[in-house]
Enzyme design. Sequence first.
Site, PDB file in Angstrom:
ATOM      1  N   GLY A  51       4.626  10.923  -8.256  1.00  0.00           N
ATOM      2  CA  GLY A  51       4.231  12.307  -8.023  1.00  0.00           C
ATOM      3  C   GLY A  51       3.183  12.698  -9.046  1.00  0.00           C
ATOM      4  O   GLY A  51       3.025  12.016 -10.073  1.00  0.00           O
ATOM      5  N   CYS A  78       7.198   5.169 -10.866  1.00  0.00           N
ATOM      6  CA  CYS A  78       6.202   6.007 -11.524  1.00  0.00           C
ATOM      7  C   CYS A  78       6.804   7.341 -11.988  1.00  0.00           C
ATOM      8  O   CYS A  78       7.647   7.332 -12.868  1.00  0.00           O
ATOM      9  CB  CYS A  78       4.973   6.187 -10.625  1.00  0.00           C
ATOM     10  SG  CYS A  78       3.538   6.751 -11.544  1.00  0.00           S
ATOM     11  N   TYR A  79       6.431   8.470 -11.366  1.00  0.00           N
ATOM     12  CA  TYR A  79       7.051   9.735 -11.772  1.00  0.00           C
ATOM     13  C   TYR A  79       8.574   9.607 -11.722  1.00  0.00           C
ATOM     14  O   TYR A  79       9.286  10.090 -12.603  1.00  0.00           O
ATOM     15  CB  TYR A  79       6.586  10.869 -10.836  1.00  0.00           C
ATOM     16  CG  TYR A  79       7.181  12.219 -11.188  1.00  0.00           C
ATOM     17  CD1 TYR A  79       6.608  13.022 -12.153  1.00  0.00           C
ATOM     18  CD2 TYR A  79       8.333  12.668 -10.540  1.00  0.00           C
ATOM     19  CE1 TYR A  79       7.162  14.247 -12.488  1.00  0.00           C
ATOM     20  CE2 TYR A  79       8.899  13.896 -10.865  1.00  0.00           C
ATOM     21  CZ  TYR A  79       8.313  14.684 -11.836  1.00  0.00           C
ATOM     22  OH  TYR A  79       8.860  15.895 -12.162  1.00  0.00           O
ATOM     23  N   HIS A 165       3.555   0.675  -9.168  1.00  0.00           N
ATOM     24  CA  HIS A 165       3.858   0.950  -7.757  1.00  0.00           C
ATOM     25  C   HIS A 165       4.102  -0.350  -6.992  1.00  0.00           C
ATOM     26  O   HIS A 165       3.156  -0.988  -6.543  1.00  0.00           O
ATOM     27  CB  HIS A 165       2.685   1.700  -7.110  1.00  0.00           C
ATOM     28  CG  HIS A 165       2.561   3.106  -7.597  1.00  0.00           C
ATOM     29  ND1 HIS A 165       3.232   4.153  -7.001  1.00  0.00           N
ATOM     30  CD2 HIS A 165       1.888   3.634  -8.637  1.00  0.00           C
ATOM     31  CE1 HIS A 165       2.960   5.269  -7.653  1.00  0.00           C
ATOM     32  NE2 HIS A 165       2.143   4.981  -8.656  1.00  0.00           N
ATOM     33  N   GLU A 167       5.086  -0.685  -4.061  1.00  0.00           N
ATOM     34  CA  GLU A 167       4.856  -0.534  -2.622  1.00  0.00           C
ATOM     35  C   GLU A 167       3.419  -0.833  -2.198  1.00  0.00           C
ATOM     36  O   GLU A 167       3.152  -1.072  -1.028  1.00  0.00           O
ATOM     37  CB  GLU A 167       5.246   0.890  -2.174  1.00  0.00           C
ATOM     38  CG  GLU A 167       4.344   2.027  -2.683  1.00  0.00           C
ATOM     39  CD  GLU A 167       4.667   2.499  -4.098  1.00  0.00           C
ATOM     40  OE1 GLU A 167       5.318   1.741  -4.842  1.00  0.00           O
ATOM     41  OE2 GLU A 167       4.266   3.611  -4.451  1.00  0.00           O
ATOM     42  N   ASP A 223       0.122   6.190  20.950  1.00  0.00           N
ATOM     43  CA  ASP A 223       1.124   7.040  20.294  1.00  0.00           C
ATOM     44  C   ASP A 223       1.796   7.992  21.282  1.00  0.00           C
ATOM     45  O   ASP A 223       3.019   8.077  21.337  1.00  0.00           O
ATOM     46  CB  ASP A 223       0.479   7.865  19.165  1.00  0.00           C
ATOM     47  CG  ASP A 223      -0.295   6.983  18.200  1.00  0.00           C
ATOM     48  OD1 ASP A 223      -0.007   5.777  18.157  1.00  0.00           O
ATOM     49  OD2 ASP A 223      -1.184   7.503  17.505  1.00  0.00           O
ATOM     50  N   LYS A 365       0.897   2.757  12.647  1.00  0.00           N
ATOM     51  CA  LYS A 365       0.444   2.347  13.977  1.00  0.00           C
ATOM     52  C   LYS A 365       1.143   1.073  14.479  1.00  0.00           C
ATOM     53  O   LYS A 365       1.612   1.014  15.619  1.00  0.00           O
ATOM     54  CB  LYS A 365      -1.068   2.095  13.917  1.00  0.00           C
ATOM     55  CG  LYS A 365      -1.714   2.012  15.265  1.00  0.00           C
ATOM     56  CD  LYS A 365      -2.032   3.386  15.720  1.00  0.00           C
ATOM     57  CE  LYS A 365      -2.485   3.495  17.129  1.00  0.00           C
ATOM     58  NZ  LYS A 365      -2.801   4.896  17.421  1.00  0.00           N
TER      59      LYS A 365
END
Length: 509
Positions: A51, A78-79, A165, A167, A223, A365
């Site tokens: 964040g 992180c945060y 991070h 991710e 979508d 997607k």
Amino acid sequence: MIIVLDFGGQYNQLIARRVRECHVYCEVHPYTLSLEKIREMNPKGIIFTGGPNSVYGEDSPQYGKAIYELGIPILGICYGSQLMAHTLGGRVATAPVSEYGKTEVKVNTNSALFEGVFENTICWMSHTDYIERIPDGFEVTASTKVCPVAAMENASRKLYAVQFHPEVMHTVQGKVMLANFVLKICGCLGDWKMNSFVETSIRSLREKIGDGKVLCALSGGVDSSVAAVLLAKAVGKQLTCVFVDHGLLRKNEGDEVEAVFGPNGPYDLNFIRVNAAERFYAKLAGVTEPEKKRKIIGEEFIRVFEEEAKKIGAVDYLVQGTIYPDVIESGLGKSAVIKSHHNVGGLPDYVDFKEIVEPLRMLFKDEVRDAGRELGIPEHLVSRQPFPGPGLGIRIIGEVTPEKIRIVQDADYIFREEIAKAGVDKNLAQYFAALSNMRSVGVMGDGRTYDYAVVLRAVTTSDFMTAESAPIPWDVMTKITNRIVNEVKGVNRVLYDYTGKPPATIELE
Ligand code: XMP
């Protein structure tokens, strides 16, 4: 299930996506989610996101101590890592040296989180604060040259924290770390598949909608088609699909969509086609600014849906096929507005429906395509290239006029036809013609021309958040260019956009 508690970081859905890639179900919730609710949901693990705040700043998002007493494993990123340190009695401060980008991190491979990770591994850092002192009971499990606590843990309480991070792709072994957390530390089985998403969504949509009536905004794209079929499975004929032909579709597209979803197609849907080109053209006349065009198209869409809903009567819900990149680029999180995607940020302030339902809002997607396959939607529809809701309206730079629409439709048709013929389409995520607002001098049949330049664009990408321009064989380009200038009246130049995203975006507006 794993809960991701959102503290406003940029990559929150990416965390959820990485967890789903480990075949573990995952939901993102705001950090304000109550402790009672978390207990009720009974997750196997919790991840705190990054964040933009400082944990010691005024009004910074916090979460009380009690969450650490639940006995549920927690990973702070992180945060989130700083918050864990701060709340449990450690100290967070401004780092003497900030770290941004790829950074070499030395990890303790005896930690369950780093099992299978190299001792020296590249991780993505983005922080100005750091953990200066760890809380009692914790040990440091990773560090960098300038960051003494790149990771810490209290293994007996199953509390883990990483400053970097895991991710993002740039953290080379981030997937291994997240898999270690969800599978080994949290004990998830890793047997979740997209069919579970489909089943759970159908169940929760049924619960939410009850015997109410639903209207689905169907464009024929991947979508909204997936959203429509999902809804049809959930509530059958309580659903009406409205396809708005706004006159900004690709050549022949209106009829193609009708052939699939209309009365003669394979689906037993209530289907309404509204031919609304004239009213969209009238609203767009004289408008050149991209965000304004997007907002006008978004608003007009909703107005058409509202009118159709009134005709049907007592429609409570409007369903849209919004997916995650639409949400993030419209700036509805904490991120900056890049574009107001017509079905998100392009919504007018007042919408005459009880609720807008977006069952795919959390998916990327390729995950939406997987969900489509699970729903039995034919492969040629599921793997279609995306087409933006505002259509050719944002592929024509400057004012949208019927003549420009004709030019871009015809050029795009030729481009797509030749790309398919050459067999290059399989390598491309998206490719289309757009119309620049540039007119230039040319010569044709011994005479001077002063005509438009068509812009061709073809990109490769998997998540549409970043993209690379694709090389098209020169002979194919030659053929396409010749055909466009010969067959499309009003064009005397063809340009190829070779820019990636960033710094460009995929669409031109
Ligand atoms: P950009 O141009 O932002 O596009 O790089 C990323 C992806 O999103 C599509 N796109 C949209 N899709 N409504 C949509 O449904 C929109 O307003 C919109 N704008 C862009 C674009 O085609 C690409 O696939």
